[in-house]
Enzyme design. Structure first.
Site, PDB file in Angstrom:
ATOM      1  N   GLU A 298       0.641   1.164   6.886  1.00  0.00           N
ATOM      2  CA  GLU A 298       0.250  -0.131   6.298  1.00  0.00           C
ATOM      3  C   GLU A 298       0.597  -0.179   4.807  1.00  0.00           C
ATOM      4  O   GLU A 298       1.042  -1.205   4.292  1.00  0.00           O
ATOM      5  CB  GLU A 298      -1.253  -0.392   6.491  1.00  0.00           C
ATOM      6  CG  GLU A 298      -1.693  -0.511   7.955  1.00  0.00           C
ATOM      7  CD  GLU A 298      -0.932  -1.581   8.719  1.00  0.00           C
ATOM      8  OE1 GLU A 298      -0.615  -2.628   8.125  1.00  0.00           O
ATOM      9  OE2 GLU A 298      -0.636  -1.360   9.911  1.00  0.00           O
ATOM     10  N   ASP A 379       7.280   2.879   8.851  1.00  0.00           N
ATOM     11  CA  ASP A 379       7.176   4.197   9.492  1.00  0.00           C
ATOM     12  C   ASP A 379       7.812   5.281   8.624  1.00  0.00           C
ATOM     13  O   ASP A 379       7.279   6.387   8.490  1.00  0.00           O
ATOM     14  CB  ASP A 379       7.866   4.181  10.870  1.00  0.00           C
ATOM     15  CG  ASP A 379       6.964   3.624  11.956  1.00  0.00           C
ATOM     16  OD1 ASP A 379       5.778   3.346  11.672  1.00  0.00           O
ATOM     17  OD2 ASP A 379       7.444   3.454  13.095  1.00  0.00           O
TER      18      ASP A 379
HETATM   19 ZN   LIG Z   1       3.464  -2.314  10.825  1.00  0.00          ZN
END
Ligand SMILES: [Zn+2]
Length: 438
Positions: A298, A379
């Site tokens: 996030e 990621d």
């Molecule tokens: Zn995401």
């Protein structure tokens, strides 16, 4: 108000009608075909999980995910023709003109006392559209939550809680939406030919205000937020925030479990009002190390300014669309092409709101692809600042707990999926893992 009953203006037989029918037909056909592909693909791969997931996902869990996806996709496919019928009824069926007559406050004696003018007539028309669309979607929502989610043991809400939510959402929606509608209709009436620019400024300002007020003012109306208690997770989060140079004005646990057992996490708000929110359901599903990796993902979105970039794109697009509406609004064929014989600011706006999804659907693969690129970026950030291994472990548990399919149809995923396919996502994270040292 301009009446368009002049017989020289063709009813339904305009370039707008033709273009709409082509886009509408192609869009509906494409959606139906994609849903059918998804059903076939998921059913065909139901027996065993992909080899990359064989250790993490049992065949039973994989089959549950397939059955859940099939049930939801079947329902969504059933919803397609119903929503299409509503759109046709409202446009070519003359429904919008009917609602325009129905919402005229002058014809109701109890409203006459309020002496509501054309602005309110317009607002009532737009509200009646929202009500019509909500009523058509309601049985599907109920079926999704109280039949499908109950069968797969995801629902945590009673029907009473659902109805209370609906009342609260309606009130909040009216409190926010009604002033916005009135303001925009008012600007359309008084701001001359550049009304679209003013309306856009109001729209953008409204959205930004709403986004900054949402976490502290609106979200607490629907959920309880409690500060994250001291412990391993708390210290891990502090460490991560320091490493990444972020500041949050609070870390909260939200009682998502009052509605469903699906878990989530988000990092929300602007500047100093930024806060981190974990669903209690998420914290029950993954351990502190994995939760840290999810939060790092996030933070990756925030670091790469994905939200700002999406907002900029959305605002640019809405500026263009409002300009387009300003052009259409002056053409009688725009109204008569959809069975509207009364050209007002409100009927123009209502028509536009109805037609927009048809107009924008062809672009959905572009929006989805942008979103998937952002997920890959987030990621990579998480792998760098937390741990690829922990994020992989978290994702595997979340796929399992939420019964997300690991085998979506490639074309369906290309069109709709905001997140990369599980195989690709885990694949990238595995490649990012530091090489083992001997
Ligand atoms: Zn995401």
């Amino acid at each position: 108000m301009q009446s368009l009953t002049d017989p020289s203006i063709p009813l339904f037989n305009t370039p707008f009608t033709t273009l709409f029918l082509i886009l509408f037909g192609l869009g509906l056909g494409l959606r139906f075909w994609l849903a059918t592909r998804q059903l076939r693909h998921v059913a065909r791969h139901r027996a065993t999980p992909p080899s990359a997931f064989a250790d993490a996902i049992t065949p039973e869990a994989h089959q549950k995910a397939a059955d859940y996806t099939l049930a939801k996709t079947r329902l969504a496919r059933l919803q397609l023709p119903v929503e299409a019928a509503l759109l046709l009824a409202l446009t070519l069926g003359g429904g919008l003109q009917f609602l325009h007559a129905l919402t005229d406050p002058h014809q109701y004696f109890w409203m006459q006392a309020l002496s509501l003018g054309e602005l309110w007539h317009g607002a009532l028309l737009l509200i009646s559209l929202a009500v019509a669309s909500a009523l058509v979607d309601l049985p599907f929502d109920l079926w999704r939550q109280f039949v499908i989610d109950v069968r797969f043991d995801f629902n945590r809400q009673t029907l009473r809680g659902y109805l209370l939510d609906m009342v609260r959402q309606t009130l909040v929606g009216l409190a926010i939406g009604l002033p916005l509608i009135l303001l925009i209709l008012w600007l359309m009436g008084i701001a001359g030919q550049h009304w679209w620019l003013w309306a856009w400024l109001v729209w953008a300002g409204f959205n930004l205000t709403l986004l900054s007020l949402y976490p502290t003012l609106i979200a607490p109306l629907f959920n309880r937020f409690t500060p994250l208690p001291e412990g391993e997770l708390c210290s891990r989060i502090e460490g991560l925030l320091t490493r990444c140079g972020f500041h949050a004005s609070g870390v909260f646990v939200m009682d998502g479990s009052r509605r469903s057992s699906h878990g989530n996490a988000y990092f929300t708000g602007f500047g100093k009002s930024r806060r981190i929110v974990f669903y209690d359901t998420l914290l029950n599903q993954i351990n502190p190390a994995e939760t840290e990796a999810v939060l790092a993902h996030e933070l990756g979105h925030a670091h790469h300014q994905h939200i700002k970039r999406r907002l900029t794109m959305m605002f640019t697009l809405s500026l263009g669309l409002l300009y387009l509406l300003a052009q259409f609004k002056q053409m009688p064929a725009f109204y008569t092409g959809f069975g509207v014989s009364t050209a007002t600011d409100a009927t123009a706006l209502a028509l536009f709101v109805l037609l927009l999804p048809v107009l924008l659907f062809p672009f959905s693969p572009v929006f989805s692809a942008g979103s998937r690129r952002h997920e890959f970026e987030a990621d990579r950030y998480a792998a760098q600042h937390s741990s690829a291994d922990h994020l992989i472990a978290a994702l595997l548990k979340l796929y399992r707990e939420n019964a997300s399919t690991l085998t979506p149809d490639p074309l369906y995923a290309l069109f709709y999926d905001s997140h990369p396919k599980p195989t690709e996502r885990i694949g990238q994270l595995q490649a990012l893992k530091p090489a083992p040292t001997h």
